[in-house]
Scaffold this motif. Structure first.
Motif: not given
Length: 709
Positions: A87-97, A139-142, A131-135, A67-70
């Motif tokens: 927090q996970q939901k918010m970051l996952v949305k960004r990372l998947r996009a 997605g687009n992030s690797l 759980s974080l990795l499953r989400d 979150a700090i870097e992104l």
């Protein structure tokens, strides 16, 4: 190659990938390189690296760092008050996009217990991480994961079966790294040193392209020669991995790191499993898994080892694989490949347990006595596939056979099977200088045996080694030395006690046959024929029919060299009849080829072509490419003599291509001269173009080569 394979798996299979490999294979180096390269080439935007060798990263810490870097300062202010799930939901949305890279390295620490590196996560934190990795899946992030283990606890719903096994650098990359390490330490001269260069190559083979092992071990070249390092690694010497400091991190730090990696993994096994795994201490590089039951039998025969939990082999191997101490060989799965420094680690442990060490080494020696005998049979097989299998197996088992030979010499017991397997393998690879060095090193140790030990079976092996050395000397054209060695073998044989006369006669016949070869190579035809006839008489006396064939063949060569065509053909036909009777197809090829030469010299073109074609078919079956070249060349000459220009061109070009492949400049020149004569007869521009392509030169250069003829 690794980079392309990783990219392919991430893009075509799943965007979450586990890179698994033994300690020291370069997982962390590769992960950092991938992150830097992909960011440089804009394949990804940001790279987030979390190493569990540094700390036990939980989900909250990962989310906070990302979150700090992104998100930047404003985004992070909105992020911070949220619950962990929000927090996970918010970051996952960004990372998947967006396309970013998340790296979690050294995951084996997460589930470790009582290990050297205490960076574990409790069960609930493991589930949160999963759980974080499953989400992030699809997605687009690797996501790249690095571990020595299989990480089964994490696989479901994340990387699943998307696993890339890392097995050290490929040859080109390893060579580049080695050059850099040698240059850094100012020891590049070992590459060119004739003696130490050979030991360096053995050392590099042992280290198998593992970056950390290469850095640690080759750093010792500042104070030790390649030979000294190799010997210390084989013995498990305490002070092998120790040198001065490198700029930045010290080599001692790297040494501690690699040994810590191994101790980390080894320490995770049960006490019984650790003892069982010590049985792998004598091995180098690989273990033939299919022969493990036979090895176990030999171990169980040693009283001090009888109580080891051998029934746990399967689970111990699986656990050792999980912790990166060994793995199935990527090329030949019947082999297990050992982490290069692991045998050194185990040998070092065994030094404080001399009874265990002696028992394990005895079992290993006995095991490889049997394996050596089986491999020698394959190498001498008359079946092409068996012969090729033998060559492949010995190429992998060479160091293990060498170690067994060393143990046998130390124990002053039979060396026959491991020595013959090694020597016959070097025959097939035509490494005569290496074979000569092997024989001379063994002879030097045999000559230190007490006289009473060198009688009976060991005495015949002593004679056999001298005979083998003489054969190598013959191959490298040391004719005086070869004759002296053969005469030495005869003298030893005459004084040998406790063997039956048939065996003595058989060995003497073999030596006389080889003395004929020495004389033949020096064009001493009467002496050669005399030796061959002496050998033949003994073989006939003891009814050794198969052995007669080789001597008939050589008598044919002597007659051929003296242009005694009827006698040459008669000898070759006698040899051929025996080879056919004994179904020795491989040996038939050489005799067919020579019969072709005899027919060719008498301008009997159809007969010559027929013999050559029979020889060629066998050479192709046995994949003897170099021998094929000589036969193609002769077929080309036969076609040329009959003005069959197209056929001659085809054969000669095939011969040229093979001679060039083997860097045989002498025969390349001879073949080019024959192609020049063919060009004069046909003036075919396609021929010059074909020669240019094979030799990788211009047509103009080919025409210059053709012009003098």
């Amino acid at each position: 190659m690794d980079l392309l394979e990783v990219e392919n798996r991430l893009l075509s299979q799943r965007n979450v990938l586990l890179i698994q490999g033994m300690g020291g294979t370069g997982k962390t180096t590769l992960l950092h390189h991938l992150g830097a390269w992909w960011q440089t080439t804009h394949f990804v935007e940001k790279v987030f690296y979390f190493g569990y060798d540094e700390q036990a990263w939980n989900r909250q810490q990962i989310l906070t760092k990302v979150a700090i870097e992104l998100l930047g300062e404003t985004g992070y202010k909105r992020f911070q008050p949220l619950s962990e799930l929000a927090q996970q939901k918010m970051l996952v949305k960004r990372l998947r996009a967006e396309r970013h890279l998340l790296i979690l390295d050294n995951l084996e620490s997460i589930t470790g217990a009582n290990l050297a590196i205490q960076h574990t996560l409790p069960k609930d934190e493991q589930q949160k991480l999963q759980s974080l990795l499953r989400d992030l899946v699809e997605g687009n992030s690797l996501v790249l994961l690095g571990s020595r283990g299989e990480e089964k606890w994490l696989a479901y719903g994340t990387f699943a079966n998307n696993v890339y096994g890392l097995a050290g650098l490929d040859d080109e990359a390893a060579s580049q790294l080695v050059d850099k390490i040698l240059a850094f330490h100012g020891v590049s001269h070992y590459r060119k040193d004739e003696t130490q260069g050979a030991y360096l190559q053995k050392l590099l083979k042992l280290l198998a392209g593992y970056p950390l092992a290469l850095q640690v071990v080759l750093g010792n070249l500042v104070q030790q020669t390649p030979q000294e390092i190799l010997e210390a690694l084989e013995s498990g010497s305490d002070d092998t991995l120790d040198t001065g400091k490198e700029t930045g991190d010290s080599w001692q730090d790297k040494t501690t790191n690699i040994l810590r990696c191994i101790d980390y993994s080894y320490g995770n096994l049960s006490t019984d499993a650790q003892k069982l795994l010590l049985c792998f201490a004598p091995f180098t590089g690989v273990v033939l898994k299919d022969m493990l039951p036979q090895y176990t039998e030999k171990l169980q025969q040693q009283a001090v080892l009888a109580d080891l939990p051998f029934e746990q082999w399967d689970s111990v191997l699986q656990e050792s694989n999980n912790w990166g101490l060994l793995a199935p060989h990527p090329e030949i799965p019947v082999f297990l490949r050992l982490q290069p420094i692991f045998p050194y680690f185990m040998r070092n442990r065994l030094q404080s347990q001399p009874n265990y060490q002696a028992a394990i080494e005895t079992a290993f020696r006995q095991h490889y006595d049997e394996i050596g005998g089986a491999l020698e049979s394959l190498l001498n097989s008359k079946e092409a596939q068996e012969k090729q299998l033998g060559q492949m197996l010995v190429s992998f088992e060479y160091e293990n056979l060498s170690k067994a030979l060393d143990f046998a010499l130390a124990a002053q017991v039979s060396i026959l099977n491991p020595y013959r397997a090694l020597s016959n393998y070097l025959d097939t690879t035509q490494e005569n200088a290496r074979g000569l060095a092997l024989g001379e090193s063994v002879l030097a140790r045999l000559e230190k045996y007490p006289d009473e030990a060198l009688q009976g079976k060991l005495g015949t092996e002593f004679v056999g080694v001298v005979d083998d050395i003489a054969s190598r000397q013959l191959f490298v054209k040391q004719y005086i030395e070869a004759e002296q060695s053969y005469q030495k073998a005869l003298k030893l044989l005459e004084n040998l006690a406790d063997i039956d006369e048939k065996q003595r006669g058989s060995m003497a016949a073999s030596v006389y046959h080889q003395l004929g070869r020495v004389a033949e190579e020096q064009r001493q035809w009467p002496a050669a024929e005399q030796y061959y006839q002496k050998a033949l008489a003994i073989k006939i006396e003891f009814n050794e029919k198969y052995e007669q064939a080789g001597t008939y063949h050589q008598l044919g060569r002597v007659a051929e060299e003296q242009r005694q065509w009827p006698a040459a053909e008669q000898y070759y036909q006698k040899a051929l009849v025996i080879f056919i009777e004994f179904k020795d197809k491989y040996s038939q090829a050489s005799t067919y080829h020579q019969l072709g030469r005899v027919a060719q010299e008498q301008r009997q073109w159809p007969a010559a072509e027929q013999y050559y074609q029979k020889a060629l078919a066998i050479y192709i079956e046995f994949k003897e490419k170099y021998s094929q070249a000589g036969t193609y060349h002769q077929l080309g000459i036969v076609a040329q003599e009959q003005e069959q220009w197209q056929q001659a061109q085809e054969y000669l070009l095939k011969a040229l291509n093979l001679f060039a492949e083997f860097n045989d400049s002498h025969n390349v020149d001879i073949t080019v001269r024959n192609l020049a004569r063919l060009h004069q007869a046909t003036n075919d521009d396609a021929l010059t173009a074909a020669v240019a392509k094979v030799l990788e030169i211009s047509v103009e250069e080919v025409l210059k080569m053709f012009k003098p003829v």
